[in-house]
Design an enzyme around this catalytic site. Structure first.
Site, short mmCIF file in Angstrom:
data_model
loop_
_atom_site.label_atom_id
_atom_site.label_comp_id
_atom_site.label_asym_id
_atom_site.label_seq_id
_atom_site.Cartn_x
_atom_site.Cartn_y
_atom_site.Cartn_z
N THR A 1 3.00 -2.01 7.84
CA THR A 1 3.50 -1.24 6.55
C THR A 1 3.85 -2.37 5.66
OG1 THR A 1 5.91 -1.30 7.62
CG2 THR A 1 4.58 0.71 7.54
N PHE B 1 14.09 -3.58 16.28
CA PHE B 1 14.95 -4.81 15.38
C PHE B 1 14.59 -6.18 16.15
CE2 PHE B 1 17.03 -0.73 15.72
CZ PHE B 1 17.62 -0.48 14.41
N GLU C 1 11.25 -12.38 15.75
CA GLU C 1 10.32 -13.29 16.17
C GLU C 1 10.98 -14.46 16.60
OE1 GLU C 1 7.20 -13.80 13.24
OE2 GLU C 1 7.19 -11.70 12.76
N ASN D 1 18.12 -4.53 7.45
CA ASN D 1 17.42 -5.90 6.95
C ASN D 1 17.90 -6.35 5.41
OD1 ASN D 1 15.82 -6.43 8.97
ND2 ASN D 1 14.02 -5.74 8.22
N CYS E 1 8.99 -9.36 7.12
CA CYS E 1 9.85 -8.09 7.10
C CYS E 1 10.81 -8.23 5.97
CB CYS E 1 10.63 -8.14 8.44
SG CYS E 1 9.50 -7.74 9.87
N LYS F 1 10.05 -19.39 9.74
CA LYS F 1 11.34 -19.70 10.49
C LYS F 1 10.99 -20.49 11.87
CE LYS F 1 11.99 -15.71 13.21
NZ LYS F 1 12.98 -14.59 13.62
N ARG G 1 3.82 -15.57 6.80
CA ARG G 1 3.78 -14.53 5.84
C ARG G 1 4.99 -14.68 4.95
NH1 ARG G 1 3.08 -9.32 9.70
NH2 ARG G 1 4.38 -10.23 11.11
N1 LIG Z 1 7.23 -8.69 13.29
C1 LIG Z 1 8.61 -8.39 13.45
O1 LIG Z 1 9.36 -9.35 13.66
C2 LIG Z 1 8.91 -6.81 13.29
C3 LIG Z 1 10.16 -6.63 13.70
C4 LIG Z 1 10.58 -5.30 13.43
C5 LIG Z 1 9.74 -4.25 12.87
N2 LIG Z 1 8.73 -4.71 12.44
C6 LIG Z 1 7.81 -3.82 11.78
O2 LIG Z 1 6.72 -3.51 12.60
C7 LIG Z 1 5.31 -3.02 11.91
C8 LIG Z 1 4.31 -4.05 12.22
O3 LIG Z 1 4.79 -5.38 11.99
P1 LIG Z 1 3.69 -6.60 12.83
O4 LIG Z 1 4.70 -7.71 12.28
O5 LIG Z 1 3.75 -6.20 14.25
O6 LIG Z 1 2.62 -6.27 11.97
P2 LIG Z 1 1.07 -7.10 12.31
O7 LIG Z 1 0.34 -7.16 10.75
O8 LIG Z 1 1.38 -8.44 13.18
O9 LIG Z 1 0.44 -6.08 13.16
C9 LIG Z 1 0.00 -4.69 12.72
C10 LIG Z 1 -1.29 -4.28 13.70
O10 LIG Z 1 -1.64 -2.98 13.43
C11 LIG Z 1 -3.04 -2.91 13.52
N3 LIG Z 1 -3.53 -1.80 12.67
C12 LIG Z 1 -3.47 -1.41 11.41
N4 LIG Z 1 -4.05 -0.18 11.31
C13 LIG Z 1 -4.24 0.18 12.63
C14 LIG Z 1 -4.79 1.57 12.93
N5 LIG Z 1 -5.04 2.63 12.19
N6 LIG Z 1 -4.78 1.88 14.31
C15 LIG Z 1 -4.50 0.74 15.12
N7 LIG Z 1 -4.02 -0.43 14.94
C16 LIG Z 1 -3.91 -0.59 13.44
C17 LIG Z 1 -3.45 -4.06 12.85
O11 LIG Z 1 -4.71 -4.62 13.24
C18 LIG Z 1 -2.58 -5.15 13.45
O12 LIG Z 1 -2.92 -5.99 14.59
C19 LIG Z 1 5.83 -3.35 10.49
O13 LIG Z 1 6.30 -2.02 10.07
C20 LIG Z 1 6.93 -4.10 10.30
O14 LIG Z 1 7.90 -4.15 9.33
C21 LIG Z 1 8.03 -6.02 12.50
#
Ligand SMILES: NC(=O)c1ccc[n+]([C@@H]2O[C@H](COP(=O)([O-])OP(=O)(O)OC[C@H]3O[C@@H](n4cnc5c(N)ncnc54)[C@H](O)[C@@H]3O)[C@@H](O)[C@H]2O)c1
Length: 445
Positions: free
Chosen positions: A89, A159, A162, A220, A272, A334, A341
Protein backbone atom coordinates in the site's frame (compact mmCIF):
# COMPACT_ATOMS: atom_id res chain seq x y z
CA UNK A 1 -3.82 -27.20 17.88
CA UNK A 2 -5.68 -27.91 14.67
CA UNK A 3 -3.83 -27.61 11.40
CA UNK A 4 -5.51 -25.10 9.14
CA UNK A 5 -5.24 -24.27 5.46
CA UNK A 6 -4.72 -20.69 4.36
CA UNK A 7 -3.34 -18.55 1.56
CA UNK A 8 -1.19 -15.44 1.86
CA UNK A 9 -1.69 -12.99 -1.00
CA UNK A 10 1.34 -10.79 -1.72
CA UNK A 11 4.66 -12.37 -0.78
CA UNK A 12 6.88 -9.34 -0.12
CA UNK A 13 8.55 -8.62 3.24
CA UNK A 14 5.31 -9.07 5.14
CA UNK A 15 3.67 -11.82 3.09
CA UNK A 16 6.66 -14.12 2.57
CA UNK A 17 7.43 -13.92 6.29
CA UNK A 18 3.82 -14.48 7.26
CA UNK A 19 3.41 -17.45 4.91
CA UNK A 20 6.59 -19.16 6.14
CA UNK A 21 5.78 -18.48 9.81
CA UNK A 22 2.19 -19.73 9.54
CA UNK A 23 3.61 -22.98 8.10
CA UNK A 24 6.11 -23.01 10.97
CA UNK A 25 3.15 -22.86 13.36
CA UNK A 26 1.90 -26.07 11.72
CA UNK A 27 -0.55 -24.79 9.12
CA UNK A 28 -0.72 -25.58 5.41
CA UNK A 29 0.01 -22.41 3.49
CA UNK A 30 -0.03 -21.28 -0.13
CA UNK A 31 1.63 -17.94 -0.97
CA UNK A 32 0.41 -16.00 -4.01
CA UNK A 33 2.06 -13.13 -5.82
CA UNK A 34 1.80 -11.50 -9.24
CA UNK A 35 5.60 -11.35 -9.47
CA UNK A 36 6.63 -14.57 -11.20
CA UNK A 37 10.34 -14.12 -10.41
CA UNK A 38 9.58 -13.72 -6.69
CA UNK A 39 7.39 -16.82 -6.67
CA UNK A 40 10.05 -18.83 -8.53
CA UNK A 41 12.68 -17.79 -5.99
CA UNK A 42 10.46 -18.61 -3.01
CA UNK A 43 9.56 -22.01 -4.49
CA UNK A 44 13.27 -22.63 -4.69
CA UNK A 45 13.60 -21.83 -0.99
CA UNK A 46 15.25 -18.46 -1.66
CA UNK A 47 14.11 -15.37 0.24
CA UNK A 48 14.33 -12.41 -2.20
CA UNK A 49 15.36 -10.03 0.62
CA UNK A 50 17.57 -10.15 3.71
CA UNK A 51 15.79 -11.24 6.86
CA UNK A 52 17.76 -13.13 9.52
CA UNK A 53 16.35 -16.61 10.22
CA UNK A 54 13.73 -16.51 7.46
CA UNK A 55 15.61 -18.66 4.88
CA UNK A 56 15.78 -21.53 7.38
CA UNK A 57 12.06 -21.32 8.20
CA UNK A 58 11.20 -21.12 4.50
CA UNK A 59 13.33 -24.11 3.50
CA UNK A 60 12.19 -26.27 6.41
CA UNK A 61 8.52 -25.72 5.63
CA UNK A 62 8.82 -26.16 1.87
CA UNK A 63 10.57 -29.45 2.56
CA UNK A 64 7.87 -30.56 4.99
CA UNK A 65 5.29 -29.95 2.26
CA UNK A 66 3.34 -27.42 4.36
CA UNK A 67 4.37 -24.39 2.31
CA UNK A 68 3.92 -23.75 -1.41
CA UNK A 69 3.80 -20.77 -3.77
CA UNK A 70 1.89 -19.92 -6.92
CA UNK A 71 0.82 -17.05 -9.16
CA UNK A 72 -2.51 -18.73 -9.86
CA UNK A 73 -5.51 -17.20 -8.07
CA UNK A 74 -7.76 -20.09 -9.12
CA UNK A 75 -5.45 -22.45 -7.28
CA UNK A 76 -5.54 -20.12 -4.27
CA UNK A 77 -9.34 -20.05 -4.23
CA UNK A 78 -9.51 -23.83 -4.26
CA UNK A 79 -6.73 -24.27 -1.68
CA UNK A 80 -8.31 -22.69 1.41
CA UNK A 81 -11.22 -20.79 2.92
CA UNK A 82 -8.99 -18.36 4.79
CA UNK A 83 -6.91 -15.81 2.89
CA UNK A 84 -4.50 -13.22 4.26
CA UNK A 85 -3.80 -10.10 2.20
CA UNK A 86 -0.29 -8.64 2.51
CA UNK A 87 0.11 -6.72 -0.75
CA UNK A 88 1.75 -3.29 -0.82
CA UNK A 89 0.00 0.00 0.00
CA UNK A 90 2.62 2.54 -1.11
CA UNK A 91 2.28 6.31 -1.14
CA UNK A 92 0.33 7.48 -4.19
CA UNK A 93 2.29 9.41 -6.77
CA UNK A 94 1.73 13.13 -6.35
CA UNK A 95 -0.21 12.75 -3.10
CA UNK A 96 0.24 11.86 0.57
CA UNK A 97 -2.54 9.28 0.44
CA UNK A 98 -1.99 5.52 0.38
CA UNK A 99 -2.48 3.70 -2.91
CA UNK A 100 -4.99 0.93 -2.17
CA UNK A 101 -5.26 -0.33 -5.74
CA UNK A 102 -3.17 -3.45 -5.01
CA UNK A 103 -5.47 -4.48 -2.16
CA UNK A 104 -8.48 -3.91 -4.41
CA UNK A 105 -6.81 -5.90 -7.20
CA UNK A 106 -6.25 -8.82 -4.81
CA UNK A 107 -10.00 -8.89 -4.02
CA UNK A 108 -10.90 -8.58 -7.70
CA UNK A 109 -8.58 -11.46 -8.60
CA UNK A 110 -9.52 -13.83 -5.80
CA UNK A 111 -13.23 -13.41 -5.19
CA UNK A 112 -14.55 -14.44 -8.66
CA UNK A 113 -13.05 -17.90 -8.11
CA UNK A 114 -14.49 -18.45 -4.63
CA UNK A 115 -17.24 -20.89 -3.73
CA UNK A 116 -18.75 -21.39 -0.27
CA UNK A 117 -17.77 -19.42 2.84
CA UNK A 118 -14.46 -17.56 2.94
CA UNK A 119 -12.69 -15.27 5.38
CA UNK A 120 -10.27 -12.66 4.05
CA UNK A 121 -7.93 -11.25 6.70
CA UNK A 122 -6.26 -8.01 5.69
CA UNK A 123 -2.74 -7.51 7.02
CA UNK A 124 -1.63 -4.63 4.79
CA UNK A 125 -1.55 -1.19 6.42
CA UNK A 126 -4.56 0.68 5.02
CA UNK A 127 -6.39 3.98 5.56
CA UNK A 128 -9.34 3.75 7.95
CA UNK A 129 -12.47 2.77 6.06
CA UNK A 130 -10.70 0.55 3.54
CA UNK A 131 -11.92 -2.75 5.01
CA UNK A 132 -15.53 -1.64 4.87
CA UNK A 133 -15.14 -0.53 1.26
CA UNK A 134 -13.45 -3.82 0.41
CA UNK A 135 -16.36 -5.74 1.96
CA UNK A 136 -18.77 -3.95 -0.40
CA UNK A 137 -16.42 -4.61 -3.27
CA UNK A 138 -16.10 -8.30 -2.42
CA UNK A 139 -19.89 -8.66 -2.08
CA UNK A 140 -20.38 -7.06 -5.51
CA UNK A 141 -17.69 -9.20 -7.17
CA UNK A 142 -19.08 -12.38 -5.58
CA UNK A 143 -22.61 -11.52 -6.72
CA UNK A 144 -21.38 -10.90 -10.24
CA UNK A 145 -19.50 -14.21 -10.28
CA UNK A 146 -22.78 -15.94 -9.41
CA UNK A 147 -21.25 -18.86 -7.51
CA UNK A 148 -23.00 -18.05 -4.26
CA UNK A 149 -19.78 -17.36 -2.36
CA UNK A 150 -20.10 -15.61 1.02
CA UNK A 151 -17.03 -13.58 1.83
CA UNK A 152 -16.22 -11.85 5.12
CA UNK A 153 -13.46 -9.25 5.31
CA UNK A 154 -11.74 -8.72 8.67
CA UNK A 155 -8.56 -6.83 9.53
CA UNK A 156 -5.56 -8.27 11.36
CA UNK A 157 -2.86 -5.57 11.14
CA UNK A 158 0.79 -6.56 11.20
CA UNK A 159 3.35 -5.08 13.57
CA UNK A 160 6.50 -7.01 12.58
CA UNK A 161 9.83 -5.21 12.49
CA UNK A 162 12.17 -5.94 9.59
CA UNK A 163 15.25 -7.60 11.04
CA UNK A 164 13.11 -9.39 13.68
CA UNK A 165 10.29 -10.45 11.38
CA UNK A 166 10.30 -14.18 12.18
CA UNK A 167 10.22 -13.70 15.94
CA UNK A 168 7.65 -10.91 15.69
CA UNK A 169 5.36 -13.11 13.57
CA UNK A 170 5.67 -16.29 15.65
CA UNK A 171 5.68 -14.50 19.01
CA UNK A 172 3.83 -11.21 18.38
CA UNK A 173 3.57 -8.78 21.29
CA UNK A 174 -0.15 -8.42 20.57
CA UNK A 175 -2.72 -9.65 18.07
CA UNK A 176 -5.37 -7.22 16.87
CA UNK A 177 -8.47 -8.24 14.98
CA UNK A 178 -11.09 -5.94 13.55
CA UNK A 179 -14.36 -7.53 12.51
CA UNK A 180 -17.71 -6.38 11.24
CA UNK A 181 -20.29 -6.13 13.96
CA UNK A 182 -22.71 -8.95 13.06
CA UNK A 183 -22.34 -12.66 12.35
CA UNK A 184 -18.59 -12.53 12.22
CA UNK A 185 -16.78 -15.87 12.13
CA UNK A 186 -13.43 -14.16 12.19
CA UNK A 187 -12.61 -14.32 15.90
CA UNK A 188 -13.13 -18.08 16.13
CA UNK A 189 -10.97 -18.72 13.05
CA UNK A 190 -8.25 -16.29 14.10
CA UNK A 191 -8.07 -17.93 17.54
CA UNK A 192 -7.36 -21.24 15.80
CA UNK A 193 -4.77 -19.75 13.47
CA UNK A 194 -2.86 -18.10 16.32
CA UNK A 195 -3.52 -20.87 18.87
CA UNK A 196 0.20 -21.20 19.63
CA UNK A 197 0.96 -17.54 20.45
CA UNK A 198 -2.42 -17.19 22.21
CA UNK A 199 -1.52 -20.14 24.45
CA UNK A 200 1.42 -18.02 25.65
CA UNK A 201 -0.88 -15.25 26.87
CA UNK A 202 -0.32 -12.94 23.92
CA UNK A 203 -2.75 -10.02 24.34
CA UNK A 204 -5.61 -10.40 21.83
CA UNK A 205 -7.68 -7.32 21.07
CA UNK A 206 -10.89 -7.89 19.14
CA UNK A 207 -12.48 -4.72 17.92
CA UNK A 208 -14.30 -3.14 14.99
CA UNK A 209 -12.77 -2.73 11.54
CA UNK A 210 -12.00 0.97 11.80
CA UNK A 211 -10.28 0.67 15.19
CA UNK A 212 -8.09 -2.17 13.90
CA UNK A 213 -7.08 -0.10 10.88
CA UNK A 214 -6.32 2.91 13.09
CA UNK A 215 -4.30 0.90 15.63
CA UNK A 216 -1.64 0.21 13.05
CA UNK A 217 -1.22 3.73 11.70
CA UNK A 218 -1.42 5.21 15.20
CA UNK A 219 1.38 2.92 16.40
CA UNK A 220 3.59 4.03 13.53
CA UNK A 221 2.66 7.69 13.98
CA UNK A 222 3.59 7.45 17.66
CA UNK A 223 6.97 5.87 16.93
CA UNK A 224 7.73 8.47 14.25
CA UNK A 225 6.74 11.25 16.64
CA UNK A 226 9.02 9.90 19.37
CA UNK A 227 11.99 9.84 17.00
CA UNK A 228 11.26 13.32 15.68
CA UNK A 229 10.76 14.62 19.22
CA UNK A 230 14.30 13.71 20.20
CA UNK A 231 15.62 14.97 16.88
CA UNK A 232 13.91 18.32 17.44
CA UNK A 233 15.52 18.53 20.87
CA UNK A 234 18.77 17.55 19.15
CA UNK A 235 18.55 20.65 16.96
CA UNK A 236 18.43 22.81 20.09
CA UNK A 237 21.27 20.83 21.69
CA UNK A 238 23.44 21.53 18.64
CA UNK A 239 23.01 25.27 19.02
CA UNK A 240 23.48 25.57 22.78
CA UNK A 241 26.22 22.93 23.08
CA UNK A 242 24.17 20.37 25.04
CA UNK A 243 24.48 16.59 24.62
CA UNK A 244 21.33 14.93 23.28
CA UNK A 245 22.48 11.39 24.07
CA UNK A 246 22.92 12.15 27.78
CA UNK A 247 19.64 14.03 27.72
CA UNK A 248 17.89 10.99 26.18
CA UNK A 249 19.41 8.69 28.82
CA UNK A 250 18.22 11.00 31.55
CA UNK A 251 14.64 11.41 30.33
CA UNK A 252 14.50 7.74 29.29
CA UNK A 253 14.86 6.64 32.92
CA UNK A 254 11.34 7.90 33.47
CA UNK A 255 9.37 4.78 32.59
CA UNK A 256 6.49 6.90 31.32
CA UNK A 257 8.92 8.04 28.63
CA UNK A 258 11.30 5.08 28.13
CA UNK A 259 14.65 5.13 26.32
CA UNK A 260 13.56 3.18 23.23
CA UNK A 261 13.13 5.22 20.04
CA UNK A 262 15.00 8.14 21.59
CA UNK A 263 18.14 7.58 19.53
CA UNK A 264 18.84 11.02 18.11
CA UNK A 265 20.43 10.95 14.68
CA UNK A 266 19.62 10.71 11.02
CA UNK A 267 15.97 9.85 11.61
CA UNK A 268 13.56 7.27 10.29
CA UNK A 269 12.93 5.90 6.83
CA UNK A 270 11.89 2.63 5.24
CA UNK A 271 8.79 1.32 3.53
CA UNK A 272 6.44 2.00 6.45
CA UNK A 273 6.86 4.97 8.80
CA UNK A 274 7.19 7.80 6.24
CA UNK A 275 4.35 6.64 4.01
CA UNK A 276 2.14 5.64 6.94
CA UNK A 277 2.26 9.03 8.67
CA UNK A 278 1.54 10.78 5.38
CA UNK A 279 -1.37 8.45 4.59
CA UNK A 280 -2.72 8.98 8.12
CA UNK A 281 -2.65 12.78 7.63
CA UNK A 282 -4.32 12.44 4.24
CA UNK A 283 -7.12 10.25 5.54
CA UNK A 284 -7.68 12.46 8.60
CA UNK A 285 -8.25 15.32 6.16
CA UNK A 286 -10.63 13.25 4.07
CA UNK A 287 -12.79 12.33 7.07
CA UNK A 288 -12.95 15.96 8.25
CA UNK A 289 -10.37 15.81 11.07
CA UNK A 290 -7.77 17.78 9.15
CA UNK A 291 -6.43 19.68 12.16
CA UNK A 292 -6.00 16.59 14.30
CA UNK A 293 -2.85 15.36 12.65
CA UNK A 294 -1.21 18.47 11.26
CA UNK A 295 1.57 17.92 13.83
CA UNK A 296 2.62 14.89 11.77
CA UNK A 297 3.65 17.28 9.02
CA UNK A 298 6.12 18.73 11.51
CA UNK A 299 7.25 15.22 12.52
CA UNK A 300 7.98 14.55 8.84
CA UNK A 301 9.76 17.89 8.40
CA UNK A 302 11.99 17.43 11.47
CA UNK A 303 12.91 14.00 10.13
CA UNK A 304 13.84 15.34 6.70
CA UNK A 305 15.87 18.21 8.19
CA UNK A 306 18.22 15.67 9.83
CA UNK A 307 19.27 14.47 6.38
CA UNK A 308 19.99 18.03 5.32
CA UNK A 309 21.90 18.63 8.57
CA UNK A 310 24.33 15.82 7.70
CA UNK A 311 24.90 17.34 4.25
CA UNK A 312 25.49 20.79 5.80
CA UNK A 313 27.78 19.34 8.47
CA UNK A 314 29.80 17.55 5.78
CA UNK A 315 30.22 20.84 3.94
CA UNK A 316 31.24 22.62 7.17
CA UNK A 317 33.79 19.92 7.97
CA UNK A 318 35.30 19.73 4.49
CA UNK A 319 34.98 23.36 3.41
CA UNK A 320 33.59 22.35 0.03
CA UNK A 321 32.02 19.15 -1.23
CA UNK A 322 33.22 19.35 -4.83
CA UNK A 323 35.40 16.37 -5.65
CA UNK A 324 35.87 15.39 -1.99
CA UNK A 325 36.07 11.69 -1.22
CA UNK A 326 33.27 10.82 1.22
CA UNK A 327 32.47 7.32 2.42
CA UNK A 328 28.94 6.62 3.59
CA UNK A 329 28.67 3.57 5.84
CA UNK A 330 25.17 2.21 5.37
CA UNK A 331 22.58 2.07 2.60
CA UNK A 332 19.75 0.13 4.25
CA UNK A 333 17.22 2.25 6.15
CA UNK A 334 18.15 0.39 9.33
CA UNK A 335 20.50 -2.41 10.38
CA UNK A 336 19.66 -6.10 9.87
CA UNK A 337 17.73 -5.30 6.71
CA UNK A 338 18.56 -4.85 3.03
CA UNK A 339 15.56 -2.57 2.58
CA UNK A 340 16.60 0.77 1.06
CA UNK A 341 13.09 2.20 0.62
CA UNK A 342 13.26 5.86 1.69
CA UNK A 343 16.59 5.17 3.36
CA UNK A 344 18.11 8.19 5.18
CA UNK A 345 21.62 6.78 4.53
CA UNK A 346 21.07 6.50 0.82
CA UNK A 347 19.35 9.88 0.65
CA UNK A 348 22.44 11.47 2.24
CA UNK A 349 24.78 9.57 -0.10
CA UNK A 350 22.72 10.60 -3.13
CA UNK A 351 22.55 14.27 -2.08
CA UNK A 352 26.29 14.47 -1.42
CA UNK A 353 26.90 12.95 -4.81
CA UNK A 354 24.60 15.46 -6.49
CA UNK A 355 26.43 18.23 -4.64
CA UNK A 356 29.67 17.19 -6.32
CA UNK A 357 31.32 14.86 -3.80
CA UNK A 358 32.87 11.55 -4.83
CA UNK A 359 30.71 9.27 -2.71
CA UNK A 360 31.52 5.70 -1.92
CA UNK A 361 28.93 3.52 -0.18
CA UNK A 362 29.20 0.29 1.75
CA UNK A 363 26.45 -1.73 3.41
CA UNK A 364 26.65 -5.34 4.65
CA UNK A 365 23.37 -6.32 2.92
CA UNK A 366 21.82 -3.39 1.11
CA UNK A 367 24.22 -2.98 -1.84
CA UNK A 368 22.17 -4.70 -4.55
CA UNK A 369 19.03 -2.77 -3.71
CA UNK A 370 20.99 0.48 -3.38
CA UNK A 371 22.55 0.03 -6.82
CA UNK A 372 19.07 -0.21 -8.34
CA UNK A 373 17.99 3.09 -6.73
CA UNK A 374 21.26 5.02 -7.12
CA UNK A 375 23.29 3.38 -9.90
CA UNK A 376 25.62 6.37 -10.15
CA UNK A 377 27.16 6.00 -6.67
CA UNK A 378 30.44 4.16 -6.18
CA UNK A 379 29.86 0.93 -4.25
CA UNK A 380 32.78 -0.53 -2.29
CA UNK A 381 33.48 -4.26 -2.22
CA UNK A 382 34.21 -4.38 1.51
CA UNK A 383 34.34 -2.16 4.57
CA UNK A 384 38.11 -1.77 4.23
CA UNK A 385 37.73 -0.91 0.56
CA UNK A 386 35.10 1.67 1.50
CA UNK A 387 37.38 3.38 4.01
CA UNK A 388 40.49 3.44 1.87
CA UNK A 389 41.51 7.04 1.04
CA UNK A 390 38.32 8.62 2.41
CA UNK A 391 38.56 12.26 3.45
CA UNK A 392 35.34 12.01 5.47
CA UNK A 393 33.47 8.97 6.80
CA UNK A 394 29.76 9.17 7.64
CA UNK A 395 28.22 6.43 9.76
CA UNK A 396 24.66 6.49 8.46
CA UNK A 397 23.16 3.09 9.39
CA UNK A 398 23.98 1.54 12.76
CA UNK A 399 25.07 -1.96 11.68
CA UNK A 400 27.05 -3.85 14.37
CA UNK A 401 29.88 -4.17 11.86
CA UNK A 402 30.24 -0.37 11.91
CA UNK A 403 29.71 0.03 15.64
CA UNK A 404 32.50 -2.46 16.29
CA UNK A 405 34.91 -0.97 13.77
CA UNK A 406 38.43 -0.68 15.19
CA UNK A 407 39.36 3.03 15.07
CA UNK A 408 43.09 2.24 14.89
CA UNK A 409 42.63 -0.02 11.87
CA UNK A 410 40.19 2.37 10.19
CA UNK A 411 42.65 5.22 10.81
CA UNK A 412 45.33 3.43 8.81
CA UNK A 413 43.05 3.17 5.75
CA UNK A 414 41.56 6.65 5.44
CA UNK A 415 43.22 9.75 4.03
CA UNK A 416 41.87 11.92 6.83
CA UNK A 417 40.63 10.73 10.21
CA UNK A 418 37.34 12.66 10.19
CA UNK A 419 34.00 11.01 10.89
CA UNK A 420 30.36 12.04 11.34
CA UNK A 421 28.56 9.61 13.63
CA UNK A 422 25.08 10.30 12.29
CA UNK A 423 23.57 7.63 14.56
CA UNK A 424 25.34 8.46 17.83
CA UNK A 425 26.52 4.89 18.32
CA UNK A 426 30.34 4.94 18.35
CA UNK A 427 32.43 4.81 21.54
CA UNK A 428 33.64 8.39 21.36
CA UNK A 429 36.64 8.08 23.71
CA UNK A 430 38.20 5.16 21.82
CA UNK A 431 37.85 6.98 18.50
CA UNK A 432 39.29 10.19 19.86
CA UNK A 433 42.14 8.29 21.47
CA UNK A 434 42.95 6.86 18.04
CA UNK A 435 43.30 10.40 16.70
CA UNK A 436 39.93 10.86 15.00
CA UNK A 437 38.08 14.16 14.67
CA UNK A 438 34.48 13.23 15.46
CA UNK A 439 31.26 15.05 14.69
CA UNK A 440 27.75 14.01 15.64
CA UNK A 441 24.15 15.20 15.61
CA UNK A 442 22.92 16.85 18.76
CA UNK A 443 26.21 17.04 20.64
CA UNK A 444 29.61 18.56 20.19
CA UNK A 445 32.48 16.10 20.52
N1 LIG B 1 7.65 -4.51 5.64
C1 LIG B 1 7.23 -4.36 6.89
O1 LIG B 1 8.04 -4.35 7.82
C2 LIG B 1 5.77 -4.22 7.20
C3 LIG B 1 5.35 -4.30 8.54
C4 LIG B 1 3.99 -4.14 8.83
C5 LIG B 1 3.09 -3.85 7.82
N2 LIG B 1 3.53 -3.75 6.53
C6 LIG B 1 2.54 -3.46 5.49
O2 LIG B 1 2.38 -4.64 4.71
C7 LIG B 1 2.09 -4.31 3.35
C8 LIG B 1 3.12 -4.97 2.45
O3 LIG B 1 4.41 -4.43 2.75
P1 LIG B 1 5.74 -5.11 2.24
O4 LIG B 1 6.84 -4.38 2.90
O5 LIG B 1 5.63 -6.59 2.38
O6 LIG B 1 5.66 -4.72 0.69
P2 LIG B 1 6.41 -5.42 -0.55
O7 LIG B 1 6.42 -4.40 -1.62
O8 LIG B 1 7.67 -6.05 -0.08
O9 LIG B 1 5.43 -6.61 -0.96
C9 LIG B 1 4.20 -6.45 -1.59
C10 LIG B 1 3.99 -7.65 -2.50
O10 LIG B 1 2.66 -7.65 -3.02
C11 LIG B 1 2.71 -8.14 -4.34
N3 LIG B 1 1.49 -7.78 -5.04
C12 LIG B 1 1.12 -6.55 -5.53
N4 LIG B 1 -0.09 -6.64 -6.10
C13 LIG B 1 -0.50 -7.93 -5.96
C14 LIG B 1 -1.68 -8.63 -6.33
N5 LIG B 1 -2.70 -8.00 -6.93
N6 LIG B 1 -1.78 -9.95 -6.04
C15 LIG B 1 -0.75 -10.58 -5.41
N7 LIG B 1 0.37 -9.97 -5.04
C16 LIG B 1 0.50 -8.65 -5.30
C17 LIG B 1 3.97 -7.52 -4.90
O11 LIG B 1 4.41 -8.19 -6.07
C18 LIG B 1 4.92 -7.68 -3.71
O12 LIG B 1 5.62 -8.90 -3.77
C19 LIG B 1 2.08 -2.78 3.30
O13 LIG B 1 0.77 -2.34 3.50
C20 LIG B 1 2.93 -2.39 4.49
O14 LIG B 1 2.65 -1.10 4.96
C21 LIG B 1 4.85 -3.95 6.20
Amino acid sequence: MSRMRMTVIGTGYLGATHAACMAELGHEVLGIDVDQAKIDALKDGKVPFYEPGLPEVLERNIESGRLGFTTDYEEAAAFANVHFIGVGTPQQRGSYAADTTYVEAAIDSLVPHLEGQHLILGKSTVPVGTARALQERADAVAAQAGKGARVEIAWNPEFLREGYAVKDTIEPDRIVLGTREENSRAEEIVREIYATPLSHDTPFIVTDLQTAELVKVSANAFLATKISFINAVSEVCEIVGADVTQLADAIGHDDRIGRKFLGAGLGFGGGCLPKDIRAFMARAGEVGADQALTFLREVDAINMRRRQRVIDLSREVLGSLIGRRITVLGAAFKPNSDDVRDSPALAVAGQLNLAGAAVRVYDPQGMDNARKVFPTLDYASSLDDALTDAELVILATEWDEFKQLDPEHAGELVAKKTLIDARNVLPVDAWKAAGWELHALGRSL
